[in-house]
Scaffold this motif. Sequence first.
Motif, short mmCIF file in Angstrom:
data_model
loop_
_atom_site.label_atom_id
_atom_site.label_comp_id
_atom_site.label_asym_id
_atom_site.label_seq_id
_atom_site.Cartn_x
_atom_site.Cartn_y
_atom_site.Cartn_z
N PHE A 164 26.54 -5.56 14.67
CA PHE A 164 26.95 -5.38 16.07
C PHE A 164 27.99 -4.27 16.23
O PHE A 164 28.74 -3.98 15.27
N PRO A 165 28.06 -3.66 17.41
CA PRO A 165 29.01 -2.56 17.63
C PRO A 165 30.44 -2.95 17.24
O PRO A 165 30.89 -4.05 17.57
N GLY A 166 31.10 -2.05 16.52
CA GLY A 166 32.52 -2.25 16.19
C GLY A 166 32.79 -3.27 15.11
O GLY A 166 33.94 -3.50 14.73
N HIS A 167 31.76 -3.89 14.57
CA HIS A 167 31.97 -4.93 13.54
C HIS A 167 32.15 -4.30 12.16
O HIS A 167 31.49 -3.30 11.83
N HIS A 168 33.03 -4.90 11.37
CA HIS A 168 33.31 -4.31 10.05
C HIS A 168 32.07 -4.29 9.15
O HIS A 168 31.94 -3.48 8.23
N LEU A 169 31.10 -5.14 9.44
CA LEU A 169 29.88 -5.17 8.60
C LEU A 169 29.13 -3.84 8.66
O LEU A 169 28.33 -3.54 7.78
N LEU A 170 29.40 -3.05 9.71
CA LEU A 170 28.71 -1.75 9.81
C LEU A 170 29.08 -0.86 8.63
O LEU A 170 28.34 0.06 8.27
N ARG A 171 30.23 -1.15 8.04
CA ARG A 171 30.73 -0.30 6.93
C ARG A 171 30.40 -0.88 5.55
O ARG A 171 30.70 -0.27 4.52
N GLU A 172 29.75 -2.03 5.50
CA GLU A 172 29.40 -2.64 4.21
C GLU A 172 28.43 -1.72 3.47
O GLU A 172 27.34 -1.43 3.95
N ASN A 173 28.83 -1.27 2.30
CA ASN A 173 27.96 -0.31 1.60
C ASN A 173 27.65 -0.71 0.16
O ASN A 173 27.13 0.07 -0.63
N LYS A 174 27.99 -1.97 -0.18
CA LYS A 174 27.68 -2.43 -1.54
C LYS A 174 26.67 -3.59 -1.50
O LYS A 174 25.65 -3.58 -2.16
N ARG A 175 26.97 -4.56 -0.68
CA ARG A 175 26.11 -5.74 -0.63
C ARG A 175 24.76 -5.42 -0.02
O ARG A 175 24.64 -4.51 0.81
N TRP A 176 23.73 -6.17 -0.46
CA TRP A 176 22.40 -6.03 0.14
C TRP A 176 22.29 -6.93 1.36
O TRP A 176 21.72 -6.58 2.38
N VAL A 177 22.86 -8.15 1.20
CA VAL A 177 22.80 -9.14 2.28
C VAL A 177 24.22 -9.69 2.49
O VAL A 177 24.91 -9.99 1.52
N THR A 178 24.63 -9.79 3.74
CA THR A 178 25.95 -10.34 4.01
C THR A 178 25.84 -11.35 5.14
O THR A 178 24.74 -11.71 5.56
N PHE A 179 26.98 -11.82 5.64
CA PHE A 179 26.92 -12.86 6.67
C PHE A 179 27.92 -12.56 7.77
O PHE A 179 28.89 -11.81 7.57
N ILE A 180 27.67 -13.15 8.92
CA ILE A 180 28.57 -13.00 10.07
C ILE A 180 28.77 -14.38 10.67
O ILE A 180 27.84 -15.19 10.70
N LYS A 181 30.00 -14.66 11.11
CA LYS A 181 30.24 -15.98 11.72
C LYS A 181 30.70 -15.85 13.16
O LYS A 181 30.99 -16.85 13.83
N ASP A 182 30.74 -14.60 13.61
CA ASP A 182 31.21 -14.36 15.00
C ASP A 182 30.24 -13.44 15.74
O ASP A 182 30.64 -12.52 16.45
N SER A 183 28.96 -13.72 15.56
CA SER A 183 27.96 -12.89 16.24
C SER A 183 28.15 -12.98 17.76
O SER A 183 28.18 -14.10 18.32
#
Length: 268
Positions: A164-183
Motif C-alpha cells: 500500500f502507498p507509503g507503507h514500509h513494505l514497499l522497501r522490503e528487498n530481501k524477503r520473498w513473502v512478508t506480512f502486514i497487520k494494518d492493511s
Amino acid sequence: MAATAEKKVQVFDTEDEVAVSLAKYIAHLSEKFCKQRGAFSVVLSGGSLIETLRKLVEPPYIGSVDWSKWHVFWLDERVVPKTHKDSNYKLAYDGLLSKVPILPGNVYAINDALSAEGAADDYETRLKRLVGNTNVLAVSASGFPKFDLMLLGMGPDGHVASLFPGHHLLRENKRWVTFIKDSPKPPPVRITFTFPVINSSAYIALVVTGAPQAKAVQRALGKGQNSDKLPVQMVSPEGELTWFLDRDAASGRDKRMFRWVSKCCLCV
Ligand SMILES: O=C(O)[C@H](O)[C@@H](O)[C@H](O)[C@H](O)COP(=O)(O)O
C-alpha cells in the motif's frame, strides 16, 4: 542495470472485452510455457480479477488449456481460514479452481492455521523448495523466484497485492513473502509478495477496470512527474508488463493521457 520492462497498454470499451482478451493472453502464455518447460506457474490476486478470469472457464479455453500443468500461487492472501468469505483462496476456488482440472497438489494456498508471521515464513520456505529442484519455478538472475505469469489487480489508491502507498513494505528487498497487520483495505492481516519477487516475473498482466481506479491509472500512465511513486508505479518486471484497462479505468481527467493511452493500445 535491470532490463527495462516492455510495457503494453490495452484499452477496451468494456470489462467484458477485457475478460475476452485476458483469457486469450493467458491461454497463449499457458501454451508457450507448457511447451517450453512442461509447467505454467500463475500467480493470482484477489478482488475483481477473479471475475475477469471468467472467460477462461468457457469454451474454447476450458477444453484447450492444459490445466494439469498449471501451478497456482497467490500474490497476497488474507490471514483467515480458507473457507472464510474474505479468503482469496476461496474467491479463486469458487470462480476458477473448482471449474478446471488443476491438480490439487499444484495449488499452493497458505497454511491458514498459522499466524501472519508464520504463514509468510511458511509460504516463503515452500517457494524456496520449488525453485531450482523442479521445473515448476525458475529463478531470476537476482536469485528471486521467476514466475511465468502474475495477474495483478490495483486498488483506487494504486496498491497492488497487499503493498500500500507509503507503507514500509514497499522497501522490503530481501524477503520473498512478508506480512502486514494494518492493511488499509480490510481485512487488516495479510501476507504478500514483495516487489523483488513481483518484478522477477516473466510476464505481468495488470488488470484494472472501473472508474474508481481512473485517478491512479492516470498517475501511473500519465506524463506527470510525482515525487512519491504509487505502488503500481513500482511494478517494473524484468519481463513484459501489459495493462488491461476498460474505458472507465482509462478515463482519467487528463484527456491527453487518455489519447496517449489509446494511441498506446494501437501500438500493441
Ligand atoms: O487481496 C486483495 O485485496 C487483492 O489482492 C488486492 O490487491 C486487489 O487486487 C486490489 O485491491 C484490487 O481489487 P479490486 O479489483 O476488487 O478493486
